[in-house]
Write a protein that holds these residues in place. Structure first.
Motif, PDB file in Angstrom:
ATOM      1  N   GLU A  81       0.834  -1.203   0.000  1.00  0.00           N
ATOM      2  CA  GLU A  81       0.000   0.000   0.000  1.00  0.00           C
ATOM      3  C   GLU A  81       0.871   1.256   0.000  1.00  0.00           C
ATOM      4  O   GLU A  81       0.586   2.235  -0.693  1.00  0.00           O
ATOM      5  N   THR A  82       1.964   1.224   0.752  1.00  0.00           N
ATOM      6  CA  THR A  82       2.894   2.357   0.776  1.00  0.00           C
ATOM      7  C   THR A  82       3.488   2.592  -0.608  1.00  0.00           C
ATOM      8  O   THR A  82       3.550   3.726  -1.085  1.00  0.00           O
ATOM      9  N   ILE A  83       3.906   1.517  -1.266  1.00  0.00           N
ATOM     10  CA  ILE A  83       4.458   1.637  -2.626  1.00  0.00           C
ATOM     11  C   ILE A  83       3.403   2.184  -3.572  1.00  0.00           C
ATOM     12  O   ILE A  83       3.680   3.076  -4.377  1.00  0.00           O
ATOM     13  N   GLU A  84       2.193   1.683  -3.468  1.00  0.00           N
ATOM     14  CA  GLU A  84       1.114   2.145  -4.347  1.00  0.00           C
ATOM     15  C   GLU A  84       0.823   3.631  -4.125  1.00  0.00           C
ATOM     16  O   GLU A  84       0.591   4.374  -5.081  1.00  0.00           O
ATOM     17  N   ASN A  85       0.870   4.088  -2.874  1.00  0.00           N
ATOM     18  CA  ASN A  85       0.578   5.489  -2.576  1.00  0.00           C
ATOM     19  C   ASN A  85       1.706   6.428  -2.990  1.00  0.00           C
ATOM     20  O   ASN A  85       1.471   7.599  -3.260  1.00  0.00           O
ATOM     21  N   GLU A  86       2.933   5.936  -3.024  1.00  0.00           N
ATOM     22  CA  GLU A  86       4.092   6.782  -3.303  1.00  0.00           C
ATOM     23  C   GLU A  86       4.582   6.708  -4.749  1.00  0.00           C
ATOM     24  O   GLU A  86       5.501   7.426  -5.110  1.00  0.00           O
ATOM     25  N   THR A  87       3.986   5.859  -5.544  1.00  0.00           N
ATOM     26  CA  THR A  87       4.402   5.703  -6.942  1.00  0.00           C
ATOM     27  C   THR A  87       3.166   5.713  -7.833  1.00  0.00           C
ATOM     28  O   THR A  87       2.038   5.637  -7.343  1.00  0.00           O
ATOM     29  N   PRO A  88       3.341   5.766  -9.139  1.00  0.00           N
ATOM     30  CA  PRO A  88       2.192   5.702 -10.050  1.00  0.00           C
ATOM     31  C   PRO A  88       1.609   4.292 -10.194  1.00  0.00           C
ATOM     32  O   PRO A  88       0.666   4.085 -10.945  1.00  0.00           O
ATOM     33  N   LEU A  89       2.139   3.333  -9.460  1.00  0.00           N
ATOM     34  CA  LEU A  89       1.662   1.950  -9.541  1.00  0.00           C
ATOM     35  C   LEU A  89       0.194   1.862  -9.127  1.00  0.00           C
ATOM     36  O   LEU A  89      -0.206   2.427  -8.110  1.00  0.00           O
ATOM     37  N   GLN A  90      -0.609   1.173  -9.921  1.00  0.00           N
ATOM     38  CA  GLN A  90      -2.013   0.933  -9.600  1.00  0.00           C
ATOM     39  C   GLN A  90      -2.247  -0.565  -9.550  1.00  0.00           C
ATOM     40  O   GLN A  90      -2.112  -1.252 -10.562  1.00  0.00           O
ATOM     41  N   LEU A  91      -2.573  -1.089  -8.370  1.00  0.00           N
ATOM     42  CA  LEU A  91      -2.858  -2.515  -8.222  1.00  0.00           C
ATOM     43  C   LEU A  91      -4.304  -2.788  -8.597  1.00  0.00           C
ATOM     44  O   LEU A  91      -5.167  -1.920  -8.458  1.00  0.00           O
ATOM     45  N   SER A  92      -4.572  -3.993  -9.040  1.00  0.00           N
ATOM     46  CA  SER A  92      -5.951  -4.380  -9.355  1.00  0.00           C
ATOM     47  C   SER A  92      -6.638  -4.930  -8.110  1.00  0.00           C
ATOM     48  O   SER A  92      -7.703  -5.519  -8.205  1.00  0.00           O
ATOM     49  N   LEU A  93      -6.025  -4.704  -6.973  1.00  0.00           N
ATOM     50  CA  LEU A  93      -6.563  -5.147  -5.688  1.00  0.00           C
ATOM     51  C   LEU A  93      -6.590  -3.967  -4.733  1.00  0.00           C
ATOM     52  O   LEU A  93      -5.772  -3.061  -4.830  1.00  0.00           O
ATOM     53  N   THR A  94      -7.530  -3.992  -3.795  1.00  0.00           N
ATOM     54  CA  THR A  94      -7.550  -3.006  -2.726  1.00  0.00           C
ATOM     55  C   THR A  94      -6.961  -3.664  -1.495  1.00  0.00           C
ATOM     56  O   THR A  94      -7.378  -4.757  -1.111  1.00  0.00           O
ATOM     57  N   LEU A  95      -5.976  -3.015  -0.913  1.00  0.00           N
ATOM     58  CA  LEU A  95      -5.314  -3.563   0.269  1.00  0.00           C
ATOM     59  C   LEU A  95      -5.820  -2.851   1.509  1.00  0.00           C
ATOM     60  O   LEU A  95      -5.898  -1.627   1.551  1.00  0.00           O
ATOM     61  N   LEU A  96      -6.164  -3.623   2.510  1.00  0.00           N
ATOM     62  CA  LEU A  96      -6.548  -3.078   3.808  1.00  0.00           C
ATOM     63  C   LEU A  96      -5.545  -3.594   4.829  1.00  0.00           C
ATOM     64  O   LEU A  96      -5.736  -4.652   5.431  1.00  0.00           O
ATOM     65  N   PRO A  97      -4.429  -2.865   5.031  1.00  0.00           N
ATOM     66  CA  PRO A  97      -3.416  -3.338   5.979  1.00  0.00           C
ATOM     67  C   PRO A  97      -3.900  -3.135   7.415  1.00  0.00           C
ATOM     68  O   PRO A  97      -3.996  -2.016   7.893  1.00  0.00           O
ATOM     69  N   LEU A  98      -4.249  -4.220   8.059  1.00  0.00           N
ATOM     70  CA  LEU A  98      -4.763  -4.197   9.435  1.00  0.00           C
ATOM     71  C   LEU A  98      -3.983  -5.189  10.294  1.00  0.00           C
ATOM     72  O   LEU A  98      -4.567  -5.995  11.028  1.00  0.00           O
ATOM     73  N   GLY A  99      -2.658  -5.165  10.178  1.00  0.00           N
ATOM     74  CA  GLY A  99      -1.826  -6.082  10.957  1.00  0.00           C
ATOM     75  C   GLY A  99      -2.114  -7.520  10.587  1.00  0.00           C
ATOM     76  O   GLY A  99      -2.206  -7.881   9.418  1.00  0.00           O
ATOM     77  N   SER A 100      -2.318  -8.356  11.593  1.00  0.00           N
ATOM     78  CA  SER A 100      -2.585  -9.776  11.361  1.00  0.00           C
ATOM     79  C   SER A 100      -3.950 -10.025  10.730  1.00  0.00           C
ATOM     80  O   SER A 100      -4.253 -11.130  10.324  1.00  0.00           O
ATOM     81  N   TYR A 101      -4.776  -8.988  10.677  1.00  0.00           N
ATOM     82  CA  TYR A 101      -6.130  -9.119  10.133  1.00  0.00           C
ATOM     83  C   TYR A 101      -6.283  -8.367   8.810  1.00  0.00           C
ATOM     84  O   TYR A 101      -7.380  -7.983   8.434  1.00  0.00           O
ATOM     85  N   SER A 102      -5.176  -8.156   8.101  1.00  0.00           N
ATOM     86  CA  SER A 102      -5.216  -7.442   6.819  1.00  0.00           C
ATOM     87  C   SER A 102      -6.078  -8.178   5.815  1.00  0.00           C
ATOM     88  O   SER A 102      -6.278  -9.392   5.920  1.00  0.00           O
ATOM     89  N   GLN A 103      -6.585  -7.405   4.847  1.00  0.00           N
ATOM     90  CA  GLN A 103      -7.447  -7.994   3.832  1.00  0.00           C
ATOM     91  C   GLN A 103      -7.002  -7.528   2.454  1.00  0.00           C
ATOM     92  O   GLN A 103      -6.447  -6.448   2.291  1.00  0.00           O
ATOM     93  N   VAL A 104      -7.286  -8.369   1.461  1.00  0.00           N
ATOM     94  CA  VAL A 104      -7.056  -8.046   0.060  1.00  0.00           C
ATOM     95  C   VAL A 104      -8.408  -8.186  -0.628  1.00  0.00           C
ATOM     96  O   VAL A 104      -9.046  -9.235  -0.539  1.00  0.00           O
ATOM     97  N   ILE A 105      -8.841  -7.118  -1.297  1.00  0.00           N
ATOM     98  CA  ILE A 105     -10.138  -7.112  -1.943  1.00  0.00           C
ATOM     99  C   ILE A 105      -9.938  -6.891  -3.435  1.00  0.00           C
ATOM    100  O   ILE A 105      -9.216  -5.974  -3.840  1.00  0.00           O
ATOM    101  N   LYS A 106     -10.557  -7.732  -4.240  1.00  0.00           N
ATOM    102  CA  LYS A 106     -10.443  -7.609  -5.696  1.00  0.00           C
ATOM    103  C   LYS A 106     -11.192  -6.351  -6.132  1.00  0.00           C
ATOM    104  O   LYS A 106     -12.328  -6.128  -5.753  1.00  0.00           O
ATOM    105  N   THR A 107     -10.526  -5.516  -6.924  1.00  0.00           N
ATOM    106  CA  THR A 107     -11.104  -4.268  -7.420  1.00  0.00           C
ATOM    107  C   THR A 107     -11.507  -4.468  -8.859  1.00  0.00           C
ATOM    108  O   THR A 107     -10.734  -5.015  -9.645  1.00  0.00           O
ATOM    109  N   VAL A 108     -12.684  -4.007  -9.203  1.00  0.00           N
ATOM    110  CA  VAL A 108     -13.156  -4.088 -10.581  1.00  0.00           C
ATOM    111  C   VAL A 108     -13.055  -2.698 -11.176  1.00  0.00           C
ATOM    112  O   VAL A 108     -13.707  -1.760 -10.703  1.00  0.00           O
ATOM    113  N   PHE A 109     -12.207  -2.558 -12.208  1.00  0.00           N
ATOM    114  CA  PHE A 109     -12.089  -1.278 -12.908  1.00  0.00           C
ATOM    115  C   PHE A 109     -13.065  -1.274 -14.057  1.00  0.00           C
ATOM    116  O   PHE A 109     -13.210  -2.245 -14.785  1.00  0.00           O
ATOM    117  N   SER A 110     -13.766  -0.146 -14.215  1.00  0.00           N
ATOM    118  CA  SER A 110     -14.702  -0.063 -15.341  1.00  0.00           C
ATOM    119  C   SER A 110     -14.318   1.047 -16.280  1.00  0.00           C
ATOM    120  O   SER A 110     -13.520   1.854 -16.069  1.00  0.00           O
TER     121      SER A 110
END
Length: 113
Positions: free
Chosen positions: A84-113
């Motif tokens: 998430e830090t890399i995505e926020n600091e660079t032009p990189l766009q992941l096709s996933l949404t990251l929710l960094p919550l420590g041991s309970y982090s989640q990865v959510i598939k993002t649908v681009f339209s």
């Protein structure tokens, strides 16, 4: 604050030398600071035997060496935060949404339209 009246009286050559010395010092400090990378300090990536590690947490399991799931989840949480830090600091766009919550982090598939 510096003002012309606060400087001791000196010759123009001495003042020029002083300013030049200060400029060289500032340039050296700027070069040293610009080479620092906060991500290297925040995310220590290495290995411990056969396992990759991030901030000391092992990633992975082997039949002969068990790593507890809470440690793997903590490592994956660090990976999510790093990505998430890399995505926020660079032009990189992941096709996933990251929710960094420590041991309970989640990865959510993002649908681009």
């Amino acid at each position: 604050s510096l003002s012309p009246s606060s400087l001791p009286s000196s010759s123009p050559q001495e003042q020029r030398a002083s300013v030049k010395s200060l400029a060289e010092h500032c340039t050296t400090q700027l070069e040293a600071t610009s080479q620092m990378n906060a991500a290297n300090d925040c995310f220590y990536i290495w290995h411990a035997g056969p396992f990759g590690t991030i901030n000391g947490f092992r990633l992975g399991r082997l039949p002969v060496e068990t790593v507890e799931w809470h440690e793997i989840n903590a490592a994956l949480g660090q990976v999510a935060l790093l990505l998430e830090t890399i995505e926020n600091e660079t032009p990189l766009q992941l096709s996933l949404t990251l929710l960094p919550l420590g041991s309970y982090s989640q990865v959510i598939k993002t649908v681009f339209s």
